[in-house]
Design a protein around this motif. Structure first.
Motif, mmCIF file in Angstrom:
data_model
loop_
_atom_site.group_PDB
_atom_site.id
_atom_site.type_symbol
_atom_site.label_atom_id
_atom_site.label_comp_id
_atom_site.label_asym_id
_atom_site.label_seq_id
_atom_site.Cartn_x
_atom_site.Cartn_y
_atom_site.Cartn_z
ATOM 1 N N TRP A 2 0.822 -1.212 0.000
ATOM 2 C CA TRP A 2 0.000 0.000 0.000
ATOM 3 C C TRP A 2 0.855 1.260 0.000
ATOM 4 N N GLU A 40 -8.716 -6.368 2.150
ATOM 5 C CA GLU A 40 -7.839 -5.284 1.698
ATOM 6 C C GLU A 40 -7.649 -4.230 2.788
ATOM 7 N N ASP A 43 -5.350 -5.769 5.398
ATOM 8 C CA ASP A 43 -3.971 -5.743 4.883
ATOM 9 C C ASP A 43 -3.369 -4.349 5.026
ATOM 10 N N TYR A 44 -4.156 -3.322 4.709
ATOM 11 C CA TYR A 44 -3.660 -1.950 4.854
ATOM 12 C C TYR A 44 -3.312 -1.669 6.321
ATOM 13 N N THR A 106 -16.254 -4.869 -1.723
ATOM 14 C CA THR A 106 -15.136 -3.930 -1.593
ATOM 15 C C THR A 106 -15.425 -2.568 -2.215
ATOM 16 N N ASP A 124 -12.652 -0.880 -5.299
ATOM 17 C CA ASP A 124 -11.871 -1.509 -4.232
ATOM 18 C C ASP A 124 -10.861 -0.500 -3.684
ATOM 19 N N LYS A 126 -7.560 -0.443 -3.771
ATOM 20 C CA LYS A 126 -6.486 -0.076 -4.706
ATOM 21 C C LYS A 126 -6.954 1.030 -5.642
#
Length: 137
Positions: A2, A40, A43-44, A106, A124, A126
């Motif tokens: 990220w 996600e 994860d960030y 997402t 999402d 990203k």
């Protein structure tokens, strides 16, 4: 991943990233909202527990969602249909959709506090970060 994504979008972005969130902080947030966070976002948070520009920490996610839902009850459509995780600093918040108490997918929506407008801005995280740091949103 990220941090590199943000740097690749805007090499002049002077984002200060926080230390990673612990598994306990993430689990506590999921317990508070009685559901699993999108992978996600988890994860960030494991890479950076928020930053000084856009993304909220696990603690701020809880506090912000709790406060906004209480402050805006009665003045806005229900806000328990969004889990806010980012803010633009001008009264706008970004969140994942919540359906039947669970984060659903997402997609990321922008909510403007002044008007109660809700707009789909990304598919999402990203895409959201890319659009944000390239000035598209």
């Amino acid at each position: 991943m990220w941090k590199e994504l943000i740097s690749s979008c805007d090499d002049k972005a002077a984002v200060v990233f926080a230390q990673p969130a612990s598994d306990e902080e993430i689990q506590a947030l999921e317990a508070d909202f009685e559901g699993k966070l999108p992978d996600e976002l988890t994860d960030y948070l494991r890479e950076s527990n928020g930053d000084d520009t856009l993304m909220m920490s696990a603690e701020r996610i809880f506090d912000c969602n709790t406060q906004i839902r209480e402050q805006c009850a009665g003045d806005h459509m229900p806000l328990n249909c969004l889990l806010f995780f980012a803010e633009n600093g001008c009264g706008g918040y970004y969140g994942y959709p919540v359906i039947n108490g669970a984060v659903c997918g997402t997609k990321i929506y922008f909510w403007w506090k002044e008007t109660d407008d809700r707009t789909l801005v990304a598919g999402d995280l990203k895409e959201f970060l890319t659009k944000y740091y390239t000035g598209e949103i």
